[in-house]
Design a protein around this motif. Structure first.
Motif, PDB file in Angstrom:
ATOM      1  N   ARG A   9     -10.000  11.711  -4.771  1.00  0.00           N
ATOM      2  CA  ARG A   9     -10.732  10.471  -4.476  1.00  0.00           C
ATOM      3  C   ARG A   9     -11.377   9.914  -5.734  1.00  0.00           C
ATOM      4  N   TYR A  35      -0.908   0.334  -5.594  1.00  0.00           N
ATOM      5  CA  TYR A  35      -1.652  -0.825  -6.085  1.00  0.00           C
ATOM      6  C   TYR A  35      -2.730  -0.366  -7.055  1.00  0.00           C
ATOM      7  N   GLN A  37      -6.533  -1.897  -8.434  1.00  0.00           N
ATOM      8  CA  GLN A  37      -7.554  -2.916  -8.210  1.00  0.00           C
ATOM      9  C   GLN A  37      -8.630  -2.839  -9.278  1.00  0.00           C
ATOM     10  N   LEU A  43      -6.201  -7.253  -7.048  1.00  0.00           N
ATOM     11  CA  LEU A  43      -5.296  -6.265  -6.478  1.00  0.00           C
ATOM     12  C   LEU A  43      -3.879  -6.553  -6.968  1.00  0.00           C
ATOM     13  N   ASP A  56      11.070  -2.029  -6.440  1.00  0.00           N
ATOM     14  CA  ASP A  56      10.523  -3.011  -7.362  1.00  0.00           C
ATOM     15  C   ASP A  56       9.399  -2.361  -8.149  1.00  0.00           C
ATOM     16  N   SER A  58       8.342  -3.856 -11.062  1.00  0.00           N
ATOM     17  CA  SER A  58       8.013  -4.893 -12.039  1.00  0.00           C
ATOM     18  C   SER A  58       6.517  -4.988 -12.315  1.00  0.00           C
ATOM     19  N   PHE A  91      -4.743   2.332  -5.149  1.00  0.00           N
ATOM     20  CA  PHE A  91      -4.505   2.471  -3.720  1.00  0.00           C
ATOM     21  C   PHE A  91      -3.038   2.770  -3.452  1.00  0.00           C
ATOM     22  N   PRO A 101       8.357  -5.833   1.212  1.00  0.00           N
ATOM     23  CA  PRO A 101       6.911  -5.578   1.339  1.00  0.00           C
ATOM     24  C   PRO A 101       6.148  -6.718   1.953  1.00  0.00           C
ATOM     25  N   HIS A 102       6.711  -7.892   1.981  1.00  0.00           N
ATOM     26  CA  HIS A 102       5.990  -9.045   2.494  1.00  0.00           C
ATOM     27  C   HIS A 102       6.027  -9.135   4.004  1.00  0.00           C
ATOM     28  N   GLN A 106       0.560  -3.367   6.166  1.00  0.00           N
ATOM     29  CA  GLN A 106       0.455  -2.149   5.389  1.00  0.00           C
ATOM     30  C   GLN A 106      -0.810  -1.392   5.774  1.00  0.00           C
ATOM     31  N   PHE A 108      -3.507   1.165   4.289  1.00  0.00           N
ATOM     32  CA  PHE A 108      -3.991   1.584   2.985  1.00  0.00           C
ATOM     33  C   PHE A 108      -4.747   2.912   3.064  1.00  0.00           C
ATOM     34  N   GLY A 109      -4.595   3.686   1.998  1.00  0.00           N
ATOM     35  CA  GLY A 109      -5.429   4.856   1.835  1.00  0.00           C
ATOM     36  C   GLY A 109      -6.791   4.478   1.294  1.00  0.00           C
ATOM     37  N   PRO A 110      -7.689   5.452   1.157  1.00  0.00           N
ATOM     38  CA  PRO A 110      -9.054   5.167   0.703  1.00  0.00           C
ATOM     39  C   PRO A 110      -9.156   4.890  -0.782  1.00  0.00           C
TER      40      PRO A 110
END
Lengths: 117, 110
Positions: A9, A35, A37, A43, A56, A58, A91, A101-102, A106, A108-110
């Motif tokens: 964490r 991700y 942030q 993000l 992807d 990129s 994340f 992905p769009h 989704q 998300f984890g913490p």
């Protein structure tokens, strides 16, 4: 369901060290996203996998960053060598679907808060 | 290029007041659109989503959003804000690539 699990964490490391972040997606989900942030950049999607295959990358900032997904229940994001500008919250998220992905919500984890000194 | 824009970086409302957070998208066809909320120190949680069909969508925690093609908008609304709604809100979506808005920080005054 336990949700998306990330470890550690919190991570504090010195510049030049290798950092490995870990993620366990929700069971049955076939897409996984990493991700980053920060206050400055918001993000950012770094990379996403579908059925364990990187689709992807990129958004991966530099060659110092690499990600793997050896199986459906585990992924790593590695930074080697780390630099102070890599300090951010990372994340992991997962979703179920194959349309990109769009298309799907989704989960998300913490997050992992990384500090590189 | 497709994009999602959240014009307001910060918004402050009084508890019990109504709320509207703006989101504009840029995409030729109907995009997939989502609103997420992020509480301090937490990951993002899905509030609601729009794919097609009814343009008014209901979400969790009493939130709703309306898709307006003519205005290229997908604004998030809540009739009466609670102090626990203080968080950062992200609009996201796209036609063929996921694009996150920059987020709107909501502050609730008691």
């Amino acid at each position: 369901d336990a949700g998306v699990i990330q470890s550690p964490r919190h991570e504090v490391t010195e510049m030049g060290q290798e950092v490995t972040l870990r993620c366990k997606p929700i069971s049955g989900h076939n897409s996984l996203f990493w991700y980053r942030q920060t206050m400055m950049r918001g993000l950012e999607l770094l990379i996403y996998f579908n059925n364990n295959v990187p689709i992807d990358d990129s958004g991966m900032p530099e060659d110092r960053f690499s990600a793997k997904m050896p199986n459906a229940s585990f992924s790593t994001l590695k930074i080697q060598p780390s630099e102070p500008r890599d300090s951010a919250v990372y994340f992991c998220a997962s979703s179920q679907g194959n349309r990109g992905p769009h298309s799907y919500e989704q989960y998300f984890g913490p997050g992992t808060r990384l500090t590189v000194t | 290029a497709q994009s999602v824009t959240q014009p307001d970086i910060h918004i402050t409302v009084s508890e019990g007041a109504s709320l509207e957070l703006r989101c504009n998208y840029s995409y030729g066809a109907t995009p997939y659109l989502f609103w997420y909320v992020q509480s301090p120190g937490q990951g993002l949680q899905l509030l609601l989503k729009y794919f097609s069909g009814d343009t008014l969508v209901q979400g969790i925690k009493g939130f709703e959003a309306e898709f307006k093609r003519s205005q290229s908008s997908f604004n998030l609304r809540k009739p009466s804000v609670h102090w626990s709604d203080a968080a950062e809100y992200f609009c996201t979506g796209g036609g063929n690539k996921l694009t996150f808005g920059t987020g709107t920080q909501l502050k609730v005054e008691l």
